[in-house]
Design an enzyme around this catalytic site. Structure first.
Site, PDB file in Angstrom:
ATOM      1  N   GLU A  90      -2.800 -13.138  -4.650  1.00 13.64           N
ATOM      2  CA  GLU A  90      -2.418 -13.979  -3.515  1.00 13.64           C
ATOM      3  C   GLU A  90      -3.316 -13.737  -2.302  1.00 13.64           C
ATOM      4  O   GLU A  90      -3.733 -14.680  -1.612  1.00 13.64           O
ATOM      5  CB  GLU A  90      -0.953 -13.721  -3.145  1.00 13.64           C
ATOM      6  N   SER A  92      -2.848   2.480   0.196  1.00 15.26           N
ATOM      7  CA  SER A  92      -1.580   1.856  -0.200  1.00 15.26           C
ATOM      8  C   SER A  92      -0.376   2.744   0.100  1.00 15.26           C
ATOM      9  O   SER A  92      -0.449   3.976   0.022  1.00 15.26           O
ATOM     10  CB  SER A  92      -1.596   1.541  -1.699  1.00 15.26           C
ATOM     11  N   SER A 124      -5.957   6.469  -6.608  1.00  9.96           N
ATOM     12  CA  SER A 124      -6.712   6.774  -7.830  1.00  9.96           C
ATOM     13  C   SER A 124      -7.489   8.072  -7.682  1.00  9.96           C
ATOM     14  O   SER A 124      -8.198   8.274  -6.695  1.00  9.96           O
ATOM     15  CB  SER A 124      -7.687   5.632  -8.137  1.00  9.96           C
ATOM     16  N   GLN A 132      -9.542   7.272  -1.961  1.00  3.51           N
ATOM     17  CA  GLN A 132      -9.187   6.378  -0.864  1.00  3.51           C
ATOM     18  C   GLN A 132      -7.671   6.300  -0.716  1.00  3.51           C
ATOM     19  O   GLN A 132      -6.970   5.937  -1.659  1.00  3.51           O
ATOM     20  CB  GLN A 132      -9.760   4.994  -1.167  1.00  3.51           C
ATOM     21  N   GLU A 185     -14.618  -2.343  -2.118  1.00 11.17           N
ATOM     22  CA  GLU A 185     -13.676  -2.194  -3.220  1.00 11.17           C
ATOM     23  C   GLU A 185     -13.551  -3.481  -4.013  1.00 11.17           C
ATOM     24  O   GLU A 185     -13.559  -3.477  -5.242  1.00 11.17           O
ATOM     25  CB  GLU A 185     -12.313  -1.768  -2.698  1.00 11.17           C
TER      26      GLU A 185
END
Length: 401
Positions: A369, A126, A158, A123, A241
């Site tokens: 957060e 990021s 990953s 995936q 995820e």
């Protein structure tokens, strides 16, 4: 909340356990060239029996079963030494997205091979400048006839170094607000212009990667969902995820309790230290809270219901506890805590692994957060945070200084 199997679930558990006992023994008796070969062999064995993806339709190679059956099989499989993580991202996040948004020809091409462990997916979300904001993506895709030309960079991907394919979220429109100018594609990770660089981690491993795109051409036929509507597609992936990352694992209170019985403190065994016993009690209470929260999820699945955003709670607690528990254990081991040879450490370095992996789990699948915001807004019904960039075009958002 129900802690017991129904008669049907108990029968399924018994059948799954019997299959595992027979097939794990046969699998371990076969000589495999390496861990990857062993993983693919076990995945193919599960797929042939309908256990690879139990909830997927039989027409796509799945078991045609229920979510609670998948949970039961996972619980039983965890008791055997056949835990391979190579397929988790692909089968848990990427391929379900392909199944939801791709055409039938694409699904026929990819679902079966992924299910059988023949092909591995990763995936690509990021980015270095994105932080915890997935919608801040800057990797650009520009339309060129029937293709899209992609330039940019992804990071913390990953398994990309051993993956065959991936799903990638890119910016296709800078004139729209950041959540509305994204598009999702699937791509071949060996395509020209893609460079994959493994990142060396402090644990000694290299499970994550940087990926650079230089004029990479992706056919429009590989698009998942509508142009500029990739955020809706990404949400399907992200929810899968977060549920997967929230599953727990690693060092737990029982492990550090066993360590405390063996280690000596200033006034005798560490287990007798009142301050440490208080921390043990806190960890135990957290672990029981996690267990009961997961049981609520399992109960919902057993009743045919869909678990809600409260599953984010488990991910926050589990990741923070792993980091806290690992730090405490390594400190308790004193100078021996810095040894990096698993053969010389308690539980083969389980606590050292927790120290090094715990911080990453607090980021993977959504930072603390972000998940606290989800819990506050979607579970507790609190008002959302003020977002000054909500309606601004992406090109107008401030950059750097």
């Amino acid at each position: 909340m129900d802690f017991n199997d129904t008669p049907e679930e108990a029968a399924y558990r018994a059948a799954a356990r019997a299959w595992l006992e027979t097939n794990v023994a046969e699998h371990k008796a076969i000589a495999h060239a390496d861990d990857m070969a062993a993983a693919k062999s076990w995945q193919a064995r599960k797929a042939a029996a309908g256990y690879a993806q139990i909830t997927w339709p039989k027409e796509w190679g799945g078991g045609g079963g229920t979510p609670i059956q998948s949970v039961i099989f996972g619980q039983e499989e965890a008791k055997f030494p056949v835990q391979y993580g190579y397929f988790t991202i692909g089968l848990g996040m990427c391929v379900p997205t392909v199944m939801a948004f791709a055409d039938d020809a694409t699904k026929r091409r990819f679902v079966g091979p992924a299910l059988r462990g023949e092909e591995i997916w990763s995936q690509l979300f990021s980015e270095p400048a994105g932080g915890s904001d997935v919608a801040a993506i800057r990797t650009r895709a520009v339309r060129d006839d029937s293709d899209w030309v992609v330039n940019g960079q992804k990071v913390w991907t990953s398994g990309a170094h051993y993956s065959d394919f991936g799903i990638v979220l890119v910016r296709t429109n800078i004139d729209l607000p950041k959540h509305k100018g994204l598009t999702m594609f699937w791509l071949d990770l060996r395509a020209p212009g893609i460079e994959i660089r493994p990142i060396h981690q402090m644990s000694g491993g290299s499970n994550f990667n940087e990926i650079y795109f230089t004029d990479v051409r992706i056919p429009d036929a590989q698009r998942l969902g509508a142009v500029d509507d990739g955020w809706k597609v990404a949400l399907v992936t992200l929810m899968n995820e977060r549920l997967a990352v929230g599953g727990g694992g690693g060092a737990g209170p029982k492990d550090i309790l066993a360590l405390a019985r063996e280690l000596d403190a200033a006034d005798g065994p560490l287990i007798r230290d009142p301050a440490f016993r208080q921390r043990l009690a806190d960890w135990y209470v957290q672990a029981e809270g996690l267990r009961n929260t997961r049981m609520r999820t399992i109960t919902a699945l057993s009743r045919g219901q869909t678990p809600g955003p409260e599953s984010s709670i488990g991910k926050i607690i589990a990741a923070n506890q792993l980091q806290d528990l690992g730090n405490a254990a390594v400190e308790a081991e004193d100078q021996y805590g810095i040894i990096n040879d698993p053969a010389l450490l308690p539980l083969k370095g389980l606590f050292q692994s927790a120290v090094m992996n715990g911080p990453g789990l607090r980021i993977a699948g959504g930072t603390d957060e972000i998940l606290k915001n989800i819990i506050a807004e979607r579970v507790l019904g609190l008002p959302g945070e003020i977002r000054v960039d909500k309606d601004a075009a992406f090109k107008d958002l401030p950059v750097g200084r």
